[in-house]
Design a protein around this motif. Sequence first.
Motif, short mmCIF file in Angstrom:
data_model
loop_
_atom_site.label_atom_id
_atom_site.label_comp_id
_atom_site.label_asym_id
_atom_site.label_seq_id
_atom_site.Cartn_x
_atom_site.Cartn_y
_atom_site.Cartn_z
N THR A 76 -4.93 10.79 6.72
CA THR A 76 -4.53 9.62 7.51
C THR A 76 -4.96 8.32 6.86
OG1 THR A 76 -6.49 9.92 8.83
CG2 THR A 76 -4.43 10.76 9.73
N ILE A 77 -6.17 8.31 6.30
CA ILE A 77 -6.62 7.08 5.66
C ILE A 77 -6.00 6.93 4.30
CG2 ILE A 77 -8.62 5.87 4.72
CD1 ILE A 77 -10.21 6.89 7.00
N VAL A 79 -11.78 13.18 10.22
CA VAL A 79 -11.86 11.84 9.63
C VAL A 79 -13.23 11.23 9.91
CG1 VAL A 79 -10.90 9.50 9.64
CG2 VAL A 79 -9.38 11.46 9.83
N GLU A 108 -10.64 -8.74 0.35
CA GLU A 108 -9.65 -7.67 0.33
C GLU A 108 -8.28 -8.28 0.54
OE1 GLU A 108 -10.93 -4.50 3.12
OE2 GLU A 108 -12.57 -5.92 3.20
N THR A 119 -3.05 4.73 3.90
CA THR A 119 -3.14 3.27 3.97
C THR A 119 -3.76 2.66 2.73
OG1 THR A 119 -5.35 3.23 4.94
CG2 THR A 119 -3.50 3.47 6.46
N LEU A 129 -16.27 -0.86 1.37
CA LEU A 129 -14.93 -0.39 1.74
C LEU A 129 -14.23 0.26 0.54
CD1 LEU A 129 -13.79 -3.41 3.93
CD2 LEU A 129 -14.23 -1.08 4.72
N ARG A 155 -8.84 14.06 14.05
CA ARG A 155 -9.62 12.85 14.28
C ARG A 155 -11.09 13.10 13.92
NH1 ARG A 155 -8.20 9.50 13.87
NH2 ARG A 155 -10.11 8.44 14.46
N MET A 214 -3.91 5.27 11.74
CA MET A 214 -5.03 4.32 11.70
C MET A 214 -5.32 3.91 10.26
SD MET A 214 -8.12 5.37 14.21
CE MET A 214 -7.93 5.72 15.93
N ASN A 215 -5.71 2.67 10.06
CA ASN A 215 -6.16 2.28 8.73
C ASN A 215 -7.69 2.39 8.67
OD1 ASN A 215 -7.27 0.01 9.94
ND2 ASN A 215 -5.43 -1.22 9.55
N LEU A 216 -8.23 2.05 7.53
CA LEU A 216 -9.67 2.26 7.35
C LEU A 216 -10.50 1.42 8.33
CD1 LEU A 216 -11.99 3.58 5.86
CD2 LEU A 216 -11.74 1.88 4.05
N LEU A 248 -15.53 3.70 0.07
CA LEU A 248 -14.99 4.62 1.08
C LEU A 248 -13.56 5.00 0.73
CD1 LEU A 248 -16.36 3.05 4.40
CD2 LEU A 248 -17.25 5.02 3.17
N ARG A 249 -12.76 3.99 0.39
CA ARG A 249 -11.35 4.26 0.04
C ARG A 249 -11.24 5.20 -1.15
NH1 ARG A 249 -10.18 -1.20 1.23
NH2 ARG A 249 -9.05 -1.30 3.18
N GLU A 252 -10.45 3.18 11.56
CA GLU A 252 -11.20 4.43 11.47
C GLU A 252 -12.70 4.17 11.52
OE1 GLU A 252 -10.03 7.27 11.75
OE2 GLU A 252 -8.03 7.40 10.90
N LEU A 275 -15.97 10.20 7.13
CA LEU A 275 -16.43 8.82 7.00
C LEU A 275 -17.94 8.71 7.20
CD1 LEU A 275 -13.84 6.42 8.69
CD2 LEU A 275 -14.67 6.40 6.33
N THR A 288 -15.18 5.58 14.22
CA THR A 288 -16.30 6.43 13.81
C THR A 288 -17.62 5.89 14.35
OG1 THR A 288 -15.13 7.09 11.81
CG2 THR A 288 -17.53 7.37 11.79
#
Lengths: 164, 338
Positions: free
Chosen positions: A159-160, A97, B152, A163, A148, A94, B1-3, A151-152, B6, A101, B10
Amino acid sequence: MQASFEEYVVTRGPTLLRFAYLLCGDRHLAEDLVQEVLVRAHRRWARIELDEPTAYLRTALVRAHLSWRRRRSSSEQVSADLPEPAAGPDFAERQAVRDELWTLLATLPKAQRTVLVLRYFEDLDVRQTAAVLGCKESTARVHAARGLAALRRNIRTTTIGETR
Amino acid sequence: MNLDEELRDTFRFRAASAPDGNTLLIAVRDRSHRADVRRRWFVVMAGLIAVATTVTVAAVRPFAAPAPQPPTTPGPTPTPTPSLPPGTVPIVLAAANISLPAFPFTPGWVPAGLGPRWTGIVGPEARLGYGYGGPKLLSLAVDTVPYDYDWEGSGQTTTAQIGKYSATVRHGTTDSGGPLFGVSWQIDDGRWLTVQSFEIPFTDTIQFARDLRPEPLSASEMPFTLALAPQGFALSLVDPYGLCLAPPTWPPQRRTSLGLCVSVSNNEYQFQPRVDTPVLMAGLVGLIQRGKSGLTLRLELADGRMLQVSTHDEYDTQQYVHISDADLERFVEGVTAR
């Protein structure tokens, strides 16, 4: 100073500092921002407190942050002075992540990061976000989408990644 | 978890390590005191300078030659040059000669229940839309580059056949849970077409896309006419409410309004005491907001709509124009709302 202003600073100051810290990612800069905005607000407090002081100050913080050139070069380390780690097998994952981020957020343009803070920390919708930024809703949406997407694109944590 | 989750996590986690604010009040008191001292010092110095200037001028004027008077010819007012951002382009007004561009495609079929049609441009991108501001929206964008979506999707993409072209379909959900589609395809001449629909069934969205014809569609009417416009400027944005005019040499922007913008809309605006100054201009009351990079003027029209004129309403470009107060008033006097 007026008593109501001082009371506001004492009770709501920490909230403003948290918000400012998330906006700029630097504790010293956050304190500087909040102090400057409060000093300016103090002169007009009689009028501000009649309306919605928190919304007013949030907007003032965002606009001050966006218009400031970086006054100091921060050498702050991402991992410095963080809350005490909680025990548990998933904590390391955790934390990885969150760290990644947080680091990636620091690479985003100010406007994109600001929109993400308003959306995910302050829970504002697009209309409210645009009002705080003083821009069109479409612009706020673009900042969010681009932030976003960046970030992706750059996140490496598993974990991210799942998705995407 | 998705973004999304997250990011919430955070931010919550990091917020806990923000400064605690124990010394905030002391710091604000101290800064406020120092600011007061500085302000008083400035006031004293300004007073001394004013007195010195008055004395000097009074002493010199009897011996000085009369100052030449500026010519009083009609026409554009010379723009004063206060401290403006570098590269600011001054506006010189001339008779308006604006022709709105036709849209390059004509729909053969449109779903029922949409709002009025409008055409516009956003930089190099041509736009056709229905139902601006309503729950059901349908739009078509034509550009030389793929459309940069500002929403999105669910992450799901499929394909659909639009005539001889294969289109990519982006799926999503509107805020109220309705369907949201983006259909994008490239035609033979290299241009990209993108249909977006909000709260409209997929079959209707696709039929609209399939029935498009490559024939020009005349531009929709602006909600106002202009008597004056910045000389030499070109359209940088046209939407249902208004337009922007910018120096033609500026790089086109697909997302941002550039230059001098004017609009008439039903938008409500809340007075912001920190930045708004009441103003009376061309017989209309309103508010003006001035910043280092430009101004935004909002005037209330007789029918309750709002006329807005701005020279910079987005904070993320570094391209500025400047209009003098006198020319701003002349420009506003030349606006006739429909």
